[in-house]
Design an enzyme around this catalytic site. Structure first.
Site, PDB file in Angstrom:
ATOM      1  N   LYS A 197       0.855  -1.189   0.000  1.00 28.41           N
ATOM      2  CA  LYS A 197       0.000   0.000   0.000  1.00 28.41           C
ATOM      3  C   LYS A 197       0.886   1.232   0.000  1.00 28.41           C
ATOM      4  CE  LYS A 197      -3.574   2.417   2.603  1.00 28.41           C
ATOM      5  NZ  LYS A 197      -4.521   2.357   3.733  1.00 28.41           N
ATOM      6  N   LYS A 249      -2.206  -1.506  -3.734  1.00 24.73           N
ATOM      7  CA  LYS A 249      -3.058  -0.315  -3.681  1.00 24.73           C
ATOM      8  C   LYS A 249      -2.212   0.936  -3.760  1.00 24.73           C
ATOM      9  CE  LYS A 249      -6.047   2.013  -0.424  1.00 24.73           C
ATOM     10  NZ  LYS A 249      -6.576   2.035   0.923  1.00 24.73           N
TER      11      LYS A 249
HETATM   12  C1  PBG Z   1      -7.006   3.384   5.673  1.00 21.63           C
HETATM   13  C2  PBG Z   1      -7.506   3.356   4.285  1.00 21.63           C
HETATM   14  C3  PBG Z   1      -7.416   4.355   3.314  1.00 21.63           C
HETATM   15  C4  PBG Z   1      -8.053   3.862   2.171  1.00 21.63           C
HETATM   16  C5  PBG Z   1      -8.517   2.607   2.472  1.00 21.63           C
HETATM   17  N1  PBG Z   1      -8.150   2.282   3.779  1.00 21.63           N
HETATM   18  C6  PBG Z   1      -6.903   5.722   3.425  1.00 21.63           C
HETATM   19  C7  PBG Z   1      -5.461   5.961   3.569  1.00 21.63           C
HETATM   20  O1  PBG Z   1      -4.647   5.058   3.659  1.00 21.63           O
HETATM   21  O2  PBG Z   1      -5.125   7.149   3.637  1.00 21.63           O
HETATM   22  C8  PBG Z   1      -8.174   4.598   0.873  1.00 21.63           C
HETATM   23  C9  PBG Z   1      -9.200   4.078  -0.064  1.00 21.63           C
HETATM   24  C10 PBG Z   1      -9.522   4.987  -1.179  1.00 21.63           C
HETATM   25  O3  PBG Z   1      -8.858   6.025  -1.396  1.00 21.63           O
HETATM   26  O4  PBG Z   1     -10.472   4.673  -1.909  1.00 21.63           O
HETATM   27  N2  PBG Z   1      -7.968   2.884   6.578  1.00 21.63           N
END
Ligand code: PBG
Length: 326
Positions: A197, A249
């Site tokens: 991520k 991601k």
């Molecule tokens: C953190 C989380 C995020 C997203 C999913 N889980 C935000 C981040 O890491 O800042 C982002 C998902 C999206 O942008 O659609 N709980």
């Protein structure tokens, strides 16, 4: 003039011929729909930067889950937005907190017909918006956060989550959550690990979706965009710790990573087409600059072609309907 003997165009002549030779197919079960539920909401609240996506009330969440089930989606991913936040994110641990309560309600409604997955992270619950608790110096405290994640995972499984999905990028999170799940008798609950991520500008609209309180950024725990080999390290660690599914991601700007991960992973690979990817398509389509459906399906195809077993996407329900029409 010599004529070509090789004519790839022969197989492109009709839609039926193209369908016959398609190397990648989309199916409703490939899609996981992220859903937001907000405590204390009387009506669904539109998310401005994500046209068509809402924060659900506890009641409309059930309708959305039922629809996802009827469409045969792969699953839903639940995000809870609490009425009250604190430095520890304690609403995330509370069995009666918005997320755990919603998991229970959704499971009551859809049973085993639809896998119900839950975001396992603190950022929606902390008043500082970070994915973990902070040290006195204000840095995210990896190991103190792990303990909380373990408890959170057990609570979510207890509430009935079919899959828990740690998204906080703390080192060692998968191992700690696995141990906590097993200790609580939830050996059968899989972990979908947000393994690679990246700290990404594409999460912008999500911050509105969850009313994020974050002031800074997450660059001390999420991955750095320039890095490719490091993604394999993250995935290998998560696999060693017991991840049942690994995720990359965002998706579209990280298809090289997705392809690499699919190449080494012996568990299913998810990819998250995140809020900003959705918002960009929506904005361009609203201006008449691109065709919405064509581009949405093209991006989903590309993500699958790069190696994703399934895709978390805000288009999940609509894409499933499009596929049924075709
Ligand atoms: C953190 C989380 C995020 C997203 C999913 N889980 C935000 C981040 O890491 O800042 C982002 C998902 C999206 O942008 O659609 N709980």
């Amino acid at each position: 003039m010599t004529f070509p003997a090789q004519r790839p165009r022969r197989l492109r002549r009709t839609p039926a011929l193209r369908r016959l030779v398609a190397e990648t197919r989309l199916h409703p079960a490939d899609f996981i729909l992220p859903l937001f539920v907000r405590e204390g909401l009387a009506e669904p609240a539109p998310i401005t930067s994500m046209p068509g996506v809402v924060q659900h009330t506890e009641a409309t969440l059930l309708d959305a889950a039922a629809e996802a089930s009827d469409l045969g989606l792969g699953g839903i991913m639940l995000f809870g937005i609490p009425a009250q936040r604190d430095p520890q994110g304690s609403a995330g641990l509370n069995p009666e907190g918005i997320l755990n309560r919603s998991i229970r309600a959704v499971k009551d409604a859809v049973g085993d017909d639809l896998p119900v997955m839950s975001d396992l992270c603190l950022d929606e619950f902390t008043d500082h918006g970070h994915c973990g608790v902070l040290t006195a110096a204000g840095e995210v405290d990896n190991d103190a956060t792990l303990e909380i994640y373990g408890q959170m995972g057990a609570e979510q499984a207890e509430a009935g989550a079919d899959v828990v999905a740690p998204s906080g990028m703390m080192d060692g999170q998968v191992a700690v959550i696995r141990e906590a799940l097993d200790a609580a008798g939830h050996q059968q609950v899989p972990i979908l690990a947000y393994a690679a991520k990246y700290a990404s500008g594409f999460y912008g609209p999500f911050r509105e979706a969850v009313d994020s309180q974050l002031k800074g950024d997450r660059r001390q725990y999420q991955m750095d965009a320039p890095n490719r080999t490091e993604a394999l390290r993250e995935v290998e660690l998560d696999l060693a710790e017991g991840a049942d599914i690994v995720m990359v991601k965002p998706a579209s700007a990280y298809l090289d990573i997705l392809s690499d991960v699919a190449g080494i992973s012996d568990v299913p690979v998810s990819a998250y087409q995140v809020s900003g990817e959705y918002a960009m398509i929506e904005a361009a389509a609203a201006n008449g600059w691109i065709d919405r459906r064509t581009v949405a399906l093209e991006t989903l195809t590309a993500i699958r072609r790069a190696g994703a077993t399934n895709v978390l996407t805000y288009y999940a329900a609509e894409a499933a309907r499009w596929l049924q029409e075709d």
